[in-house]
Scaffold this motif. Sequence first.
Motif, PDB file in Angstrom:
ATOM      1  N   THR A  12       0.814  -1.220   0.000  1.00 51.04           N
ATOM      2  CA  THR A  12       0.000   0.000   0.000  1.00 51.04           C
ATOM      3  C   THR A  12       0.850   1.274   0.000  1.00 51.04           C
ATOM      4  O   THR A  12       0.311   2.382  -0.088  1.00 51.04           O
ATOM      5  CB  THR A  12      -0.920   0.028   1.239  1.00 51.04           C
ATOM      6  OG1 THR A  12      -0.117  -0.062   2.422  1.00 51.04           O
ATOM      7  CG2 THR A  12      -1.907  -1.141   1.211  1.00 51.04           C
TER       8      THR A  12
ATOM      9  N   GLN B  43       2.785   4.241  -1.327  1.00 47.34           N
ATOM     10  CA  GLN B  43       2.662   4.958  -2.600  1.00 47.34           C
ATOM     11  C   GLN B  43       3.863   5.864  -2.891  1.00 47.34           C
ATOM     12  O   GLN B  43       3.833   6.651  -3.832  1.00 47.34           O
ATOM     13  CB  GLN B  43       1.384   5.790  -2.604  1.00 47.34           C
ATOM     14  CG  GLN B  43       0.121   4.958  -2.468  1.00 47.34           C
ATOM     15  CD  GLN B  43      -1.134   5.807  -2.456  1.00 47.34           C
ATOM     16  OE1 GLN B  43      -1.152   6.939  -2.925  1.00 47.34           O
ATOM     17  NE2 GLN B  43      -2.215   5.262  -1.894  1.00 47.34           N
TER      18      GLN B  43
ATOM     19  N   GLU C  55      -4.153  -0.845 -15.213  1.00 41.26           N
ATOM     20  CA  GLU C  55      -2.814  -0.437 -14.785  1.00 41.26           C
ATOM     21  C   GLU C  55      -1.964  -0.125 -16.017  1.00 41.26           C
ATOM     22  O   GLU C  55      -1.979  -0.855 -16.997  1.00 41.26           O
ATOM     23  CB  GLU C  55      -2.164  -1.553 -13.954  1.00 41.26           C
ATOM     24  CG  GLU C  55      -0.746  -1.250 -13.515  1.00 41.26           C
ATOM     25  CD  GLU C  55      -0.640   0.035 -12.698  1.00 41.26           C
ATOM     26  OE1 GLU C  55       0.268   0.833 -12.978  1.00 41.26           O
ATOM     27  OE2 GLU C  55      -1.468   0.230 -11.792  1.00 41.26           O
TER      28      GLU C  55
ATOM     29  N   GLU D  53      -2.676   1.887  -9.980  1.00 40.02           N
ATOM     30  CA  GLU D  53      -4.099   1.625 -10.236  1.00 40.02           C
ATOM     31  C   GLU D  53      -4.587   0.437  -9.415  1.00 40.02           C
ATOM     32  O   GLU D  53      -5.717   0.435  -8.920  1.00 40.02           O
ATOM     33  CB  GLU D  53      -4.347   1.405 -11.730  1.00 40.02           C
ATOM     34  CG  GLU D  53      -3.877   2.550 -12.627  1.00 40.02           C
ATOM     35  CD  GLU D  53      -4.347   3.919 -12.144  1.00 40.02           C
ATOM     36  OE1 GLU D  53      -5.549   4.054 -11.809  1.00 40.02           O
ATOM     37  OE2 GLU D  53      -3.519   4.856 -12.095  1.00 40.02           O
TER      38      GLU D  53
ATOM     39  N   GLN E 242      -3.466  -0.288  -6.519  1.00 41.93           N
ATOM     40  CA  GLN E 242      -3.595   0.210  -5.150  1.00 41.93           C
ATOM     41  C   GLN E 242      -4.942   0.887  -4.923  1.00 41.93           C
ATOM     42  O   GLN E 242      -5.438   0.909  -3.791  1.00 41.93           O
ATOM     43  CB  GLN E 242      -2.447   1.168  -4.822  1.00 41.93           C
ATOM     44  CG  GLN E 242      -1.113   0.461  -4.605  1.00 41.93           C
ATOM     45  CD  GLN E 242       0.007   1.433  -4.274  1.00 41.93           C
ATOM     46  OE1 GLN E 242       0.018   2.582  -4.734  1.00 41.93           O
ATOM     47  NE2 GLN E 242       0.960   0.980  -3.486  1.00 41.93           N
ATOM     48  N   LYS E 243      -5.525   1.424  -5.981  1.00 34.52           N
ATOM     49  CA  LYS E 243      -6.846   2.035  -5.836  1.00 34.52           C
ATOM     50  C   LYS E 243      -7.893   0.961  -5.523  1.00 34.52           C
ATOM     51  O   LYS E 243      -8.829   1.210  -4.754  1.00 34.52           O
ATOM     52  CB  LYS E 243      -7.221   2.800  -7.105  1.00 34.52           C
ATOM     53  CG  LYS E 243      -6.342   4.023  -7.356  1.00 34.52           C
ATOM     54  CD  LYS E 243      -6.710   4.702  -8.670  1.00 34.52           C
ATOM     55  CE  LYS E 243      -5.779   5.885  -8.942  1.00 34.52           C
ATOM     56  NZ  LYS E 243      -6.070   6.520 -10.251  1.00 34.52           N
ATOM     57  N   TRP E 244      -7.736  -0.205  -6.152  1.00 34.80           N
ATOM     58  CA  TRP E 244      -8.633  -1.305  -5.799  1.00 34.80           C
ATOM     59  C   TRP E 244      -8.298  -1.824  -4.395  1.00 34.80           C
ATOM     60  O   TRP E 244      -9.193  -2.101  -3.596  1.00 34.80           O
ATOM     61  CB  TRP E 244      -8.504  -2.458  -6.807  1.00 34.80           C
ATOM     62  CG  TRP E 244      -9.256  -3.670  -6.350  1.00 34.80           C
ATOM     63  CD1 TRP E 244     -10.593  -3.905  -6.473  1.00 34.80           C
ATOM     64  CD2 TRP E 244      -8.728  -4.788  -5.626  1.00 34.80           C
ATOM     65  NE1 TRP E 244     -10.936  -5.098  -5.866  1.00 34.80           N
ATOM     66  CE2 TRP E 244      -9.791  -5.665  -5.349  1.00 34.80           C
ATOM     67  CE3 TRP E 244      -7.443  -5.141  -5.185  1.00 34.80           C
ATOM     68  CZ2 TRP E 244      -9.627  -6.859  -4.662  1.00 34.80           C
ATOM     69  CZ3 TRP E 244      -7.275  -6.335  -4.498  1.00 34.80           C
ATOM     70  CH2 TRP E 244      -8.360  -7.181  -4.244  1.00 34.80           C
TER      71      TRP E 244
ATOM     72  N   ASN F 299      -7.155  -0.249  -1.876  1.00 28.08           N
ATOM     73  CA  ASN F 299      -7.784   0.686  -0.937  1.00 28.08           C
ATOM     74  C   ASN F 299      -7.306   0.464   0.499  1.00 28.08           C
ATOM     75  O   ASN F 299      -8.095   0.204   1.413  1.00 28.08           O
ATOM     76  CB  ASN F 299      -9.313   0.587  -1.029  1.00 28.08           C
ATOM     77  CG  ASN F 299     -10.004   1.752  -0.341  1.00 28.08           C
ATOM     78  OD1 ASN F 299      -9.387   2.801  -0.102  1.00 28.08           O
ATOM     79  ND2 ASN F 299     -11.287   1.593  -0.027  1.00 28.08           N
TER      80      ASN F 299
ATOM     81  N   GLN G 197     -11.215   3.280  -4.231  1.00 26.49           N
ATOM     82  CA  GLN G 197     -10.574   4.437  -4.858  1.00 26.49           C
ATOM     83  C   GLN G 197     -10.611   4.384  -6.388  1.00 26.49           C
ATOM     84  O   GLN G 197     -10.061   5.268  -7.048  1.00 26.49           O
ATOM     85  CB  GLN G 197      -9.122   4.532  -4.381  1.00 26.49           C
ATOM     86  CG  GLN G 197      -8.977   4.734  -2.877  1.00 26.49           C
ATOM     87  CD  GLN G 197      -7.529   4.731  -2.436  1.00 26.49           C
ATOM     88  OE1 GLN G 197      -6.651   5.213  -3.146  1.00 26.49           O
ATOM     89  NE2 GLN G 197      -7.256   4.181  -1.258  1.00 26.49           N
ATOM     90  N   LEU G 198     -11.238   3.371  -6.939  1.00 20.19           N
ATOM     91  CA  LEU G 198     -11.310   3.251  -8.395  1.00 20.19           C
ATOM     92  C   LEU G 198     -12.277   4.278  -8.978  1.00 20.19           C
ATOM     93  O   LEU G 198     -13.275   4.643  -8.349  1.00 20.19           O
ATOM     94  CB  LEU G 198     -11.782   1.856  -8.791  1.00 20.19           C
ATOM     95  CG  LEU G 198     -10.865   0.677  -8.460  1.00 20.19           C
ATOM     96  CD1 LEU G 198     -11.568  -0.635  -8.819  1.00 20.19           C
ATOM     97  CD2 LEU G 198      -9.534   0.791  -9.210  1.00 20.19           C
ATOM     98  N   SER G 199     -12.003   4.703 -10.199  1.00 20.17           N
ATOM     99  CA  SER G 199     -12.943   5.558 -10.919  1.00 20.17           C
ATOM    100  C   SER G 199     -14.122   4.705 -11.395  1.00 20.17           C
ATOM    101  O   SER G 199     -14.057   3.468 -11.394  1.00 20.17           O
ATOM    102  CB  SER G 199     -12.255   6.192 -12.132  1.00 20.17           C
ATOM    103  OG  SER G 199     -11.941   5.185 -13.100  1.00 20.17           O
TER     104      SER G 199
ATOM    105  N   GLN H  92     -12.979   2.466 -14.167  1.00 22.31           N
ATOM    106  CA  GLN H  92     -12.220   1.297 -13.703  1.00 22.31           C
ATOM    107  C   GLN H  92     -13.133   0.245 -13.090  1.00 22.31           C
ATOM    108  O   GLN H  92     -12.934  -0.959 -13.293  1.00 22.31           O
ATOM    109  CB  GLN H  92     -11.170   1.730 -12.677  1.00 22.31           C
ATOM    110  CG  GLN H  92      -9.985   2.468 -13.294  1.00 22.31           C
ATOM    111  CD  GLN H  92      -9.039   2.986 -12.236  1.00 22.31           C
ATOM    112  OE1 GLN H  92      -9.455   3.673 -11.299  1.00 22.31           O
ATOM    113  NE2 GLN H  92      -7.759   2.673 -12.370  1.00 22.31           N
TER     114      GLN H  92
END
Length: 570
Positions: free
Chosen positions: A20, A22, A407, A432, A434-436, A438, A446-448, A451
């Motif tokens: 996690t 960043q 990604e 990207e 890492q957005k999943w 979370n 955190q995904l758009s 995504q």
Amino acid sequence: MAADNKLIIYQMLPRLFGNTNQRNKFYGSIEENGSGKLSDINDKALQEFKSMGFTHVWYTGVVRHATMTDYSAFGIPVDDPDVVKGRAGSPYAVNDYYDIDPDLAVDVRNRMSEFELLIKRSHDNALKVIMDFVPNHVARTYVSVGKPDGVRDFGADDDNTKAFSPTNDLYYTPNQAFVVPKGYNPGGDEFVSPLKDGQFAENPAKATGNDKFTPSPSINDWFETVKLNYGVDYLDYRKTYFDPVPPLWNKMYHILHFWSTKGIDGFRCDMVEMVPVEFWGWVTAKLKAEFSELIFIGEAYEISKYNDYIFKGGFDYLYDKVGLYDAIRKLTNSQWDANTWDINQVWNRDCKGIDANMLRFMENHDEQRVASKYFGGDGWNGVPGMIVTATLNTGPVMIYMGQEVAEKGSGYEGFSNDDGRTTIFDYWGVPEHQKWLNNGLMDGGQLSDSQKRLREFYSKLLNICRQNEAIREGEFWELMLANEHQPGFDKGMYLYLRYTGKQRILVIANFNREERNICTLLPADLLQLLKLGGACQFTDLLSGTIYHTDNIADGVAVKLPAMNGVLLEF
């Protein structure tokens, strides 16, 4: 009932998966950039994989390999950075086949137990486990601290005065010392180590993993690895010495047996064509006699050798990189020479008779990301390619961690350049993904929206592959000839039918960057075989859209958005 070869494989590097952090500092250390742990792959993660349709997880890079991180406090020898690529090191420069990468452990002293728990967790969540077997080469710094009693390290009993001997484990350049390639700056400018001096004591020098029989390999060679000797004298026209069985064969069998007893369900075998097929036939037969469900997946690139490695070598599956991957990559990129008729060549010639044995993918750790600027440029542009990759035949399909959330693999990570690949050499957080992840919740928080929808597409597609017998085990009928004169057809369209006696799914993929309208025809002999006539309704399994034709002999009209496709059940 046909054999079920429709494995759905999720490939991941545990070092990257649960990280996690960043920060992503160029050439950052494990303290600066972080590392995922085996324990991060918890029940929640495994249930997410299962819900997406995966049947197998390939845990890439779990075996201990050469690294610039110092674990000497735990009894692990320090590797000389002059022969290590990247701060974390390459998973394919193994320096102990009987050990687990300490980066992945919460408690380094307990690292093997942590991996055994991961195997159990995976099985408890109805997922099978695949791990790497790297047979062609080992790290130049190979020293096993985890080997069982009675096991000897590679080269321990070699006569290194000989360039080649059938009883040696390695190849040598007698009376010549190894020379580190000029210009190599291990770990970047900030990395400091008393061993970082442009030298590595090795006399006589050993041949490199990419078959360079020289004491002075180039910086572009696999200089960090040494070639293993399966009884082939490369300096004497590849003369072979397989009888009696070379000592190395038994050592490699012992390694595979060691992991099989721990519950490993399959091995992804690296660069199988650099190892003689005779060894593969010998070792796979021995292991399958004891572990009947064990599978072997081979990384292969020479089409002319496919049949040998399946029928003589005992491989269950081989990479379909040179055929289907390359054809779909061109189509996804809209290259000037892209042509869906190249897909016909794959199943009709290159893989004829072995299509179910071919592992299909659009990404893995070696290839560029679909969403990268070097490939599709957008994760959504991988949709038609993934539809074909997953449904063309009954063989396995593989997804690489982060592919499902677009990604991009962008940025300079350290040893890895800005090349559209996610590094396997460096400590890194995968943005990207890492957005999943979370922060460990693994809920995509955190995904758009885009995504989330892309991930849902992958989930739908993979579950369709597992749940529908027409895709999982059905027959294949290409529809290109029947439709090549239809309005809307061009070399960016690919059409085929997958069917059993109980189910039929019409697959249409549009690789064009524009919308296409086509009335797809099923030829008369196919309609007769399927005993079809009159009105017919089609349902797209991906979108739920319903299509209707008053007379199936006249075809079904379908509007396809750009870079998209349908799976029409009827």
